[in-house]
Design a protein around this motif. Structure first.
Motif, PDB file in Angstrom:
ATOM      1  N   ALA A 104      11.395   2.658  -4.265  1.00 51.73           N
ATOM      2  CA  ALA A 104      11.601   2.450  -2.607  1.00 51.73           C
ATOM      3  C   ALA A 104      10.206   1.792  -2.029  1.00 51.73           C
ATOM      4  CB  ALA A 104      12.109   3.614  -1.925  1.00 51.73           C
ATOM      5  N   LEU A 105       8.968   2.217  -3.040  1.00 55.65           N
ATOM      6  CA  LEU A 105       7.683   1.683  -2.356  1.00 55.65           C
ATOM      7  C   LEU A 105       7.673   0.233  -1.976  1.00 55.65           C
ATOM      8  CD1 LEU A 105       5.252   3.103  -4.947  1.00 55.65           C
ATOM      9  CD2 LEU A 105       5.663   4.033  -2.707  1.00 55.65           C
ATOM     10  N   GLN A 106       7.092   0.346  -0.535  1.00 55.46           N
ATOM     11  CA  GLN A 106       7.014  -1.063  -0.119  1.00 55.46           C
ATOM     12  C   GLN A 106       5.324  -1.515   0.078  1.00 55.46           C
ATOM     13  OE1 GLN A 106       9.222  -1.829   3.733  1.00 55.46           O
ATOM     14  NE2 GLN A 106      10.891  -0.134   2.949  1.00 55.46           N
ATOM     15  N   LEU A 107       4.628  -0.398  -0.005  1.00 53.82           N
ATOM     16  CA  LEU A 107       3.161  -0.765  -0.064  1.00 53.82           C
ATOM     17  C   LEU A 107       2.509   0.358  -1.107  1.00 53.82           C
ATOM     18  CD1 LEU A 107       0.741  -1.152   3.013  1.00 53.82           C
ATOM     19  CD2 LEU A 107       0.138   0.686   1.031  1.00 53.82           C
ATOM     20  N   LEU A 108       1.434  -0.557  -2.058  1.00 58.32           N
ATOM     21  CA  LEU A 108       1.000   0.298  -2.763  1.00 58.32           C
ATOM     22  C   LEU A 108      -0.673   0.155  -2.818  1.00 58.32           C
ATOM     23  CD1 LEU A 108       1.152   2.423  -5.366  1.00 58.32           C
ATOM     24  CD2 LEU A 108       1.704   0.459  -6.832  1.00 58.32           C
ATOM     25  N   LEU A 109      -1.432   1.186  -2.773  1.00 60.22           N
ATOM     26  CA  LEU A 109      -2.764   0.826  -2.565  1.00 60.22           C
ATOM     27  C   LEU A 109      -3.745   1.555  -3.611  1.00 60.22           C
ATOM     28  CD1 LEU A 109      -4.863   0.236   0.725  1.00 60.22           C
ATOM     29  CD2 LEU A 109      -5.631   2.185  -1.091  1.00 60.22           C
ATOM     30  N   PHE A 110      -4.792   0.846  -4.330  1.00 61.60           N
ATOM     31  CA  PHE A 110      -5.658   1.612  -4.892  1.00 61.60           C
ATOM     32  C   PHE A 110      -7.079   1.165  -4.715  1.00 61.60           C
ATOM     33  CE2 PHE A 110      -2.117   0.946  -7.493  1.00 61.60           C
ATOM     34  CZ  PHE A 110      -1.638   2.158  -8.106  1.00 61.60           C
ATOM     35  N   THR A 111      -8.044   2.304  -4.144  1.00 63.34           N
ATOM     36  CA  THR A 111      -9.165   1.742  -3.712  1.00 63.34           C
ATOM     37  C   THR A 111     -10.354   2.923  -4.453  1.00 63.34           C
ATOM     38  OG1 THR A 111     -10.671   1.324  -2.060  1.00 63.34           O
ATOM     39  CG2 THR A 111      -9.120   3.022  -1.593  1.00 63.34           C
ATOM     40  N   ALA A 112     -11.355   2.365  -4.861  1.00 66.27           N
ATOM     41  CA  ALA A 112     -12.463   3.116  -5.299  1.00 66.27           C
ATOM     42  C   ALA A 112     -11.985   4.170  -6.664  1.00 66.27           C
ATOM     43  CB  ALA A 112     -13.161   4.194  -4.172  1.00 66.27           C
ATOM     44  N   ASN A 113     -11.337   3.505  -7.513  1.00 68.23           N
ATOM     45  CA  ASN A 113     -10.770   4.427  -8.342  1.00 68.23           C
ATOM     46  C   ASN A 113     -11.775   3.970  -9.938  1.00 68.23           C
ATOM     47  OD1 ASN A 113      -8.282   5.631  -7.411  1.00 68.23           O
ATOM     48  ND2 ASN A 113      -7.990   3.465  -6.710  1.00 68.23           N
ATOM     49  N   SER A 114     -11.299   4.516 -11.014  1.00 65.88           N
ATOM     50  CA  SER A 114     -12.306   4.402 -11.951  1.00 65.88           C
ATOM     51  C   SER A 114     -11.488   3.932 -13.360  1.00 65.88           C
ATOM     52  CB  SER A 114     -12.885   5.708 -12.775  1.00 65.88           C
ATOM     53  OG  SER A 114     -11.895   6.812 -12.971  1.00 65.88           O
ATOM     54  N   PHE A 115     -10.368   3.454 -13.266  1.00 61.91           N
ATOM     55  CA  PHE A 115      -9.587   2.764 -14.120  1.00 61.91           C
ATOM     56  C   PHE A 115      -9.936   1.577 -14.368  1.00 61.91           C
ATOM     57  CE2 PHE A 115      -6.900   1.900 -10.463  1.00 61.91           C
ATOM     58  CZ  PHE A 115      -6.689   0.546 -10.407  1.00 61.91           C
ATOM     59  N   ASP A 116     -10.069   0.907 -15.709  1.00 59.02           N
ATOM     60  CA  ASP A 116     -10.448  -0.258 -16.305  1.00 59.02           C
ATOM     61  C   ASP A 116      -9.485  -1.214 -16.846  1.00 59.02           C
ATOM     62  OD1 ASP A 116     -10.258   0.930 -18.407  1.00 59.02           O
ATOM     63  OD2 ASP A 116     -12.297   0.814 -18.809  1.00 59.02           O
ATOM     64  N   LEU A 117      -8.180  -0.813 -16.674  1.00 58.01           N
ATOM     65  CA  LEU A 117      -7.155  -1.652 -17.182  1.00 58.01           C
ATOM     66  C   LEU A 117      -5.676  -1.433 -16.778  1.00 58.01           C
ATOM     67  CD1 LEU A 117      -5.660  -3.121 -19.894  1.00 58.01           C
ATOM     68  CD2 LEU A 117      -5.502  -0.905 -20.921  1.00 58.01           C
ATOM     69  N   ILE A 118      -5.216  -2.555 -16.329  1.00 56.36           N
ATOM     70  CA  ILE A 118      -3.673  -2.683 -15.870  1.00 56.36           C
ATOM     71  C   ILE A 118      -2.719  -3.064 -16.907  1.00 56.36           C
ATOM     72  CG2 ILE A 118      -2.220  -3.435 -14.120  1.00 56.36           C
ATOM     73  CD1 ILE A 118      -4.836  -3.843 -12.545  1.00 56.36           C
ATOM     74  N   ASP A 119      -1.954  -2.328 -17.427  1.00 57.08           N
ATOM     75  CA  ASP A 119      -1.254  -2.691 -18.670  1.00 57.08           C
ATOM     76  C   ASP A 119       0.003  -3.479 -18.420  1.00 57.08           C
ATOM     77  OD1 ASP A 119      -0.260  -2.479 -21.123  1.00 57.08           O
ATOM     78  OD2 ASP A 119       0.081  -0.484 -21.319  1.00 57.08           O
ATOM     79  N   GLU A 120       0.750  -4.209 -19.304  1.00 59.96           N
ATOM     80  CA  GLU A 120       1.937  -4.898 -18.877  1.00 59.96           C
ATOM     81  C   GLU A 120       2.737  -4.206 -18.283  1.00 59.96           C
ATOM     82  OE1 GLU A 120       4.512  -5.242 -22.767  1.00 59.96           O
ATOM     83  OE2 GLU A 120       2.683  -6.586 -22.969  1.00 59.96           O
ATOM     84  N   ASP A 121       3.726  -4.766 -17.503  1.00 66.48           N
ATOM     85  CA  ASP A 121       4.724  -4.083 -16.581  1.00 66.48           C
ATOM     86  C   ASP A 121       4.426  -2.880 -15.702  1.00 66.48           C
ATOM     87  OD1 ASP A 121       6.845  -5.952 -17.438  1.00 66.48           O
ATOM     88  OD2 ASP A 121       7.072  -4.952 -19.576  1.00 66.48           O
TER      89      ASP A 121
END
Length: 578
Positions: free
Chosen positions: A91-108
């Motif tokens: 049901a998410l309509q907004l998703l935010l990531f800020t000042a995080n430490s991850f370095d990879l966004i995987d497929e799907d």
């Protein structure tokens, strides 16, 4: 009789009170039951009616209250956004990531978020994004990038909270560590109308060629952005680049087949419209002929000529007849002819053992329609000799300087005139020119300051004549003919080199410097520099000779090995933009 009416009223009031109490308890139980089934706000997160904010969490939680439609992650500790991380929160309509430490966004990574309208990924340390990281977000219209490398967003006609307003959906990758965009990142986003990549330091190399091609075919508009590299493109507007301005094609020799025998020379030839290769095997004492298997796609054994201490097996086709000059260290050298009716090789002639005592190299050539071959003899008592075909056999035509222990002979044309270059262990390379009136070779000159040259091979680039000179230890060289003499162009460190051979494949010019003590170096000609540049290293034990053969629209490099397995490589074209 008493007061029957009051008694009835009193009993009714107590019954009504009990009924209300039971109903209230039921409602509480139902409510409590609902609260039990309702997912709680995960640890590390703060939840309001429709929003959840997670700080310092180590992974993406899988359960949130069902009425949460906006989700934020701040200073989180997970290293990547894995595929299907949000399938439990559709049901998410907004998703935010800020000042995080991850370095990879995987497929799907955002699979299942069919209602997502805003996606912000800012101030992170992203090093890699899968080309299919955003698969499934098909309604993207507006793309915004105001980050150091990538900022992406999109717009879609769907009301947030059903307000009925047209909203802009953003995907933002602001201020991350990305250095390029994966090729298929816009795949499926056909509704895209706006791309804003300002504020990035994009490297406009082959990895980004797809973006330039995409810009020329999409209806989306792109704000002016500049290349931060490489040096050739630095400061240029990406919008002004053209796909053909990228030089992304390269090539390499890939290991294809290994043959379980040692060899000292290899020759490729055509006979009867078929391609063959022949290897001289000194230890086995054979000339091994191989043919191409069009079904198995490998080189297979075709025939052999038995000999002794074989150093060269030189094929020569004259009037559709195949001859093979077999040079041996012991027992003399011989000439064989292919008997097509008997399907075998037959010895037809011996070569004068008084002239050819220790053969080291053979060259075949034609002058004015006549067929010749020359054998370089490396013994003190022998003599490098030219032989000529007279219609029935080969006879000695001319003996060149005796007593010089020649190790190699190269036939070439200089200013459209036939020449020979003899390499010797006792003198500098000597150049001979064909005298048409005398029908012999006359000594013309030598190549100065080039002592201890083992062999010479020639090649041409755009009409200019070059030679590769091999030295076992020291510096091998490339020299260019300037119209009067050969002049040095480039030097190459030699560490046990017995072969420095140029090979040409289409527009690709290579020079391969073998080594007994190190890896074989492949150099590629750089037209702009007018020199060879390092291209590749090959692991060949004691290479002695190279030859090319083109079959079924494929090109193979055959490499003889004196101390190990003979190797076959395929020349492959590689598009770096892919």
């Amino acid at each position: 009789m008493g007061h029957p009416g009051r008694a009835v009223r009193g009993g009714g009031w107590r019954g009504w009170t009990l009924l209300v109490w039971v109903a209230a308890v039921s409602l509480v139980l139902v409510a409590d039951g609902r609260r039990v089934r309702q997912p709680r706000c995960p640890a590390g997160c703060t939840c309001t009616k429709d929003n959840a904010l997670c700080e310092n969490v180590r992974s993406v939680p899988h359960t949130f209250p069902s009425d949460v439609v906006s989700l934020s992650f701040v200073k989180s500790g997970f290293n990547e956004i894995t595929g299907g991380s949000f399938v439990h929160t559709p049901a998410l309509q907004l998703l935010l990531f800020t000042a995080n430490s991850f370095d990879l966004i995987d497929e799907d990574a955002f699979l299942g978020l069919t209602h997502l309208e805003y996606l912000f990924i800012e101030n992170n340390k992203i090093a890699s994004i899968s080309p299919y990281a955003f698969r499934g977000l098909k309604t993207l219209i507006h793309l915004v990038c105001l980050c150091q490398l990538v900022l992406i967003g999109w717009q879609r006609r769907r009301p947030l909270h059903n307000t009925g307003k047209r909203v802009v959906l953003f995907r933002s990758l602001a201020y991350n560590n990305l250095e390029t965009l994966p090729k298929d990142v816009f795949k499926g986003m056909d509704a895209l109308t706006k791309v804003d990549l300002r504020g990035n330091n994009l490297i406009c190399d082959c990895k980004l060629k797809w973006l330039v091609e995409w810009m020329h075919h999409t209806n989306a508009t792109l704000d002016q952005i500049y290349c931060s590299g490489p040096p050739l493109q630095q400061g240029k507007k990406i919008n002004d680049l053209l796909p053909h301005s990228f030089d992304c094609m390269t090539a390499e020799f890939a290991s294809y087949q290994s043959l379980k025998f040692e060899s000292i020379s290899v020759e490729a030839f055509t006979f009867g419209k078929e391609q063959y290769v022949v290897f001289a095997q000194p230890f086995a004492g054979t000339c091994s002929f191989l043919e191409w298997d069009h079904v198995e796609m490998t080189f297979r054994m075709y025939d052999t000529i038995e000999s002794t201490s074989t150093v060269v097996c030189k094929p020569m086709v004259i009037d559709n007849h195949l001859f093979v000059i077999v040079a041996q260290l012991f027992g003399g050298s011989h000439i064989y002819k292919r008997d097509t009716s008997a399907n075998k090789f037959i010895k037809i002639q011996d070569i004068d053992i008084l002239k050819i005592r220790k053969p080291n190299d053979i060259e075949t050539f034609m002058i004015d329609g006549e067929s010749f071959f020359v054998i370089a003899d490396s013994s003190k008592a022998g003599s490098t000799t030219v032989y000529k075909w007279n219609g029935n056999g080969f006879y000695s035509h001319q003996s060149l300087h005796p007593w010089y222990r020649d190790t190699d002979v190269e036939y070439l044309e200089i200013s459209n005139k036939p020449h020979l270059i003899l390499s010797s262990s006792s003198q500098r390379p000597v150049v001979y020119q064909w005298n048409r009136s005398q029908k012999q070779f006359d000594r013309r000159t030598d190549i100065p300051e080039m002592e201890d040259v083992f062999s010479v091979k020639h090649f041409r680039v755009k009409g200019d004549l070059f030679i590769c000179l091999t030295r076992f230890i020291g510096d091998s060289k490339v020299m260019r003919w300037d119209g009067a003499m050969f002049k040095e162009v480039q030097t190459f460190p030699s560490r046990g080199s017995m072969v420095f051979q140029p090979v040409s494949i289409g527009n690709w010019q290579y020079a391969i410097l073998g080594s007994d003590y190190s890896l074989t170096q492949v150099y590629q000609w750089d037209t702009k520099r007018g020199q060879f540049v390092p291209s590749q290293e090959l692991n060949i034990q004691a290479p002695r000779s190279f030859s090319l053969v083109a079959i079924d629209n494929r090109v193979f490099l055959l490499a003889s090995s004196f101390k190990g397995k003979t190797q076959i490589y395929e020349h492959l074209m590689i598009d770096l933009s892919n």
